[in-house]
Write an enzyme that holds these catalytic residues in place. Structure first.
Site, mmCIF file in Angstrom:
data_model
loop_
_atom_site.group_PDB
_atom_site.id
_atom_site.type_symbol
_atom_site.label_atom_id
_atom_site.label_comp_id
_atom_site.label_asym_id
_atom_site.label_seq_id
_atom_site.Cartn_x
_atom_site.Cartn_y
_atom_site.Cartn_z
ATOM 1 N N CYS A 161 0.455 111.284 72.926
ATOM 2 C CA CYS A 161 0.713 111.115 71.489
ATOM 3 C C CYS A 161 -0.501 111.432 70.607
ATOM 4 O O CYS A 161 -0.347 111.831 69.458
ATOM 5 C CB CYS A 161 1.194 109.705 71.212
ATOM 6 S SG CYS A 161 0.201 108.443 72.015
ATOM 7 N N GLN A 187 -6.254 104.878 67.219
ATOM 8 C CA GLN A 187 -4.856 104.838 67.641
ATOM 9 C C GLN A 187 -4.171 103.506 67.355
ATOM 10 O O GLN A 187 -4.712 102.428 67.651
ATOM 11 C CB GLN A 187 -4.771 105.152 69.134
ATOM 12 C CG GLN A 187 -5.413 106.484 69.486
ATOM 13 C CD GLN A 187 -4.992 107.011 70.840
ATOM 14 O OE1 GLN A 187 -4.025 106.524 71.433
ATOM 15 N NE2 GLN A 187 -5.694 107.991 71.330
ATOM 16 N N SER A 190 1.249 100.504 68.400
ATOM 17 C CA SER A 190 2.545 100.904 68.964
ATOM 18 C C SER A 190 2.346 101.927 70.075
ATOM 19 O O SER A 190 3.220 102.128 70.911
ATOM 20 C CB SER A 190 3.469 101.481 67.885
ATOM 21 O OG SER A 190 2.869 102.594 67.263
ATOM 22 N N ARG A 247 -8.683 101.907 69.954
ATOM 23 C CA ARG A 247 -7.474 101.194 69.479
ATOM 24 C C ARG A 247 -7.820 100.435 68.199
ATOM 25 O O ARG A 247 -8.808 99.689 68.168
ATOM 26 C CB ARG A 247 -7.002 100.208 70.552
ATOM 27 C CG ARG A 247 -5.704 99.512 70.202
ATOM 28 C CD ARG A 247 -4.498 100.423 70.312
ATOM 29 N NE ARG A 247 -4.223 100.778 71.698
ATOM 30 C CZ ARG A 247 -3.498 101.845 72.060
ATOM 31 N NH1 ARG A 247 -2.972 102.640 71.141
ATOM 32 N NH2 ARG A 247 -3.298 102.111 73.330
ATOM 33 N N HIS A 254 -1.600 107.701 64.522
ATOM 34 C CA HIS A 254 -2.889 107.977 65.160
ATOM 35 C C HIS A 254 -3.676 108.915 64.239
ATOM 36 O O HIS A 254 -3.194 110.000 63.883
ATOM 37 C CB HIS A 254 -2.694 108.659 66.511
ATOM 38 C CG HIS A 254 -2.142 107.763 67.583
ATOM 39 N ND1 HIS A 254 -1.936 106.410 67.422
ATOM 40 C CD2 HIS A 254 -1.776 108.046 68.867
ATOM 41 C CE1 HIS A 254 -1.459 105.901 68.548
ATOM 42 N NE2 HIS A 254 -1.343 106.870 69.440
HETATM 43 N N1 LIG Z 1 4.241 104.155 72.502
HETATM 44 C C1 LIG Z 1 3.834 105.397 72.240
HETATM 45 O O1 LIG Z 1 3.371 105.727 71.137
HETATM 46 C C2 LIG Z 1 3.945 106.452 73.301
HETATM 47 C C3 LIG Z 1 3.684 107.761 72.934
HETATM 48 C C4 LIG Z 1 3.796 108.794 73.866
HETATM 49 C C5 LIG Z 1 4.140 108.475 75.149
HETATM 50 N N2 LIG Z 1 4.380 107.183 75.518
HETATM 51 C C6 LIG Z 1 4.753 106.935 76.912
HETATM 52 O O2 LIG Z 1 6.118 106.517 76.948
HETATM 53 C C7 LIG Z 1 6.307 105.597 78.031
HETATM 54 C C8 LIG Z 1 6.910 104.309 77.491
HETATM 55 O O3 LIG Z 1 6.033 103.761 76.519
HETATM 56 P P1 LIG Z 1 6.485 102.546 75.586
HETATM 57 O O4 LIG Z 1 5.402 102.426 74.585
HETATM 58 O O5 LIG Z 1 7.878 102.722 75.136
HETATM 59 O O6 LIG Z 1 6.401 101.316 76.644
HETATM 60 P P2 LIG Z 1 7.125 99.879 76.590
HETATM 61 O O7 LIG Z 1 7.464 99.501 75.206
HETATM 62 O O8 LIG Z 1 6.263 98.983 77.385
HETATM 63 O O9 LIG Z 1 8.516 100.119 77.379
HETATM 64 C C9 LIG Z 1 8.533 100.292 78.764
HETATM 65 C C10 LIG Z 1 9.958 100.614 79.224
HETATM 66 O O10 LIG Z 1 9.911 100.837 80.650
HETATM 67 C C11 LIG Z 1 10.943 100.070 81.251
HETATM 68 N N3 LIG Z 1 10.611 99.717 82.640
HETATM 69 C C12 LIG Z 1 9.682 98.848 83.097
HETATM 70 N N4 LIG Z 1 9.731 98.771 84.453
HETATM 71 C C13 LIG Z 1 10.714 99.630 84.843
HETATM 72 C C14 LIG Z 1 11.274 99.980 86.091
HETATM 73 N N5 LIG Z 1 10.815 99.457 87.234
HETATM 74 N N6 LIG Z 1 12.282 100.871 86.116
HETATM 75 C C15 LIG Z 1 12.756 101.420 84.980
HETATM 76 N N7 LIG Z 1 12.286 101.107 83.754
HETATM 77 C C16 LIG Z 1 11.276 100.228 83.679
HETATM 78 C C17 LIG Z 1 11.040 98.824 80.394
HETATM 79 O O11 LIG Z 1 12.273 98.165 80.661
HETATM 80 P P3 LIG Z 1 12.416 96.541 80.604
HETATM 81 O O12 LIG Z 1 12.506 96.186 79.157
HETATM 82 O O13 LIG Z 1 13.684 96.305 81.336
HETATM 83 O O14 LIG Z 1 11.207 95.967 81.279
HETATM 84 C C18 LIG Z 1 10.959 99.468 79.004
HETATM 85 O O15 LIG Z 1 12.208 100.000 78.645
HETATM 86 C C19 LIG Z 1 4.929 105.426 78.695
HETATM 87 O O16 LIG Z 1 4.822 106.332 79.785
HETATM 88 C C20 LIG Z 1 3.971 105.818 77.588
HETATM 89 O O17 LIG Z 1 2.742 106.301 78.082
HETATM 90 C C21 LIG Z 1 4.303 106.168 74.615
#
Ligand SMILES: NC(=O)c1ccc[n+]([C@@H]2O[C@H](COP(=O)([O-])OP(=O)(O)OC[C@H]3O[C@@H](n4cnc5c(N)ncnc54)[C@H](OP(=O)(O)O)[C@@H]3O)[C@@H](O)[C@H]2O)c1
Length: 369
Positions: A161, A187, A190, A247, A254
């Site tokens: 991101c 950053q 979120s 952060r 960001h």
């Molecule tokens: N946030 C950002 O700005 C951003 C930007 C670019 C990329 N990303 C990437 O996107 C991904 C998700 O980020 P996020 O910020 O959305 O994280 P998050 O809010 O922590 O969400 C994590 C997700 O993963 C699921 N999960 C956890 N354990 C799992 C399992 N064993 N099997 C399947 N699903 C599982 C969780 O489900 P439960 O609720 O059931 O635990 C939840 O839906 C990461 O790889 C991150 O690096 C994030």
């Protein structure tokens, strides 16, 4: 004439990026949310039960998902049988290895995967898309399908991101030969999937380290600027990029401070030329009319107090990039310095993922099963 919408699954629907996907797809002209999946903790519950108090956005939860059942993402056959393709944004205990296996398992069921995760980003047959800049990288999908043994399944990814806050501004300047870039990214919380309610320690605080982020900020732009050779992406060899990633206590957005040196000081663009290049940069032809594409990709602010996270991250639904404070470096260490800003969960995550999916749909890579 109405089109028959393509059924999209959201893997990681209960997370920060998943919530963004839900709001972006709730009324999408091409895609329809047909299945939600997450960890075994959420599986079998309605989306409302699974998320509870954890709905992370200021806009309300869309009605259409409230009573949808959340499936276990590891039940690949079941989930893939309920959709034509999936968006994927997960954190998993087994880290990158487990996420790569999950994504490729979906691809092998002939279900295209549009991923926000970093697990598959470094494979030369996996396009890592900022569609305006390197949409043509989707051509390596044919090579990837041979590796995976699929006819229609593949994985396409979004970059980290943070890089959307400076790579768009550097791209139209590459033709002058950029030698080196120093970037610091500030950053939003979120970016780690958190709100202030979930992470009160971030109020009135700054953390000088984000695991893995500096390497991604330095290396991923070189893949974006790479060329296709023999069906694989060959990374660009320059410029050299060094970064620090911090952060800061901001909800979304960001911000980057960027310093640039050109190869040849006698052949560098003027400040006016750079601003003109930014304002006119439209990306690849035929791209601008995709539903999520911003009308103006890069906005330049003359006001030295802009761009600001609070005022400018939502430009064009969070899909435009903003820049400001372009100036020569009076110390003479660098040719220019400037500020960039992008919305990390929209342009940098779910919005960028939806835009990539729109491009892949238009080009015939995402179809009804
Ligand atoms: N946030 C950002 O700005 C951003 C930007 C670019 C990329 N990303 C990437 O996107 C991904 C998700 O980020 P996020 O910020 O959305 O994280 P998050 O809010 O922590 O969400 C994590 C997700 O993963 C699921 N999960 C956890 N354990 C799992 C399992 N064993 N099997 C399947 N699903 C599982 C969780 O489900 P439960 O609720 O059931 O635990 C939840 O839906 C990461 O790889 C991150 O690096 C994030």
């Amino acid at each position: 004439m109405s089109i028959q919408k393509i059924n999209a699954g959201i893997i990681g629907a209960t997370g920060m990026v998943g919530h963004r996907f839900i709001t972006l797809l709730a009324e999408h002209p091409y895609f329809n949310i047909s299945v939600l999946a997450a960890s075994p903790r959420s599986a079998g519950k309605t989306f409302t039960e699974a998320v509870g108090e954890r709905w992370k956005l200021s806009v309300p939860m869309p009605e259409l998902v409230k009573d949808m059942i959340v499936y276990d993402a590891s039940d690949v056959e079941k989930v893939s049988g309920m959709c034509d393709f999936v968006f994927c944004a997960v954190e998993m205990p087994g880290g990158k290895k487990e996420i790569k296996e999950l994504e490729e398992a979906y691809a092998r069921t002939e279900t295209p995967v549009i991923s926000n995760n970093s697990a598959c980003r470094n494979f030369p047959d996996v396009p890592m898309l900022i569609p305006e800049i390197n949409g043509s990288h989707i051509n390596v999908i044919e090579t990837q399908r041979k590796r995976l043994g699929t006819k229609t399944g593949f994985v396409a990814v979004k970059p980290n991101c943070s890089i959307q806050s400076y790579v768009p501004m550097l791209t139209p300047l590459l033709k002058y030969g950029i030698k080196e870039v120093v970037v610091s990214t500030y950053q939003a919380i979120s970016g780690s999937g958190k709100t202030f309610k979930e992470w009160p320690e971030m109020i009135d605080n700054v953390i000088p380290y984000i695991g893995g982020e500096e390497e991604k900020s330095e290396k991923e732009p070189l893949k974006i600027w790479g060329n296709i050779n023999n069906g694989l992406i060959e990374n660009a060899q320059s410029p050299v990029i060094t970064s620090q990633c911090i952060r800061i206590p901001v909800t979304d957005g960001h911000l980057a401070t960027v310093f640039v040196n050109f190869e040849d000081k006698n052949n560098k663009p003027s400040k006016e030329e750079i601003i003109k290049l930014w304002k006119e940069y439209k990306g690849e032809p035929g791209f601008i009319d995709l539903p999520s594409a911003p009308k103006q990709f890069i906005y330049y602010f003359e006001d030295d107090s802009r761009p600001q996270t609070g005022l400018d991250r939502d430009l064009e639904n969070g899909m435009a990039i903003s820049a400001g404070r372009l100036r020569e470096d009076p110390a003479g260490l660098f040719d220019y310095k400037f500020i960039g800003l992008s919305h990390n969960t929209l342009r940098g995550a779910a919005g960028g993922g939806v835009l990539s999916a729109e491009l892949l749909y238009r080009k015939g890579y995402i179809v009804k099963k």
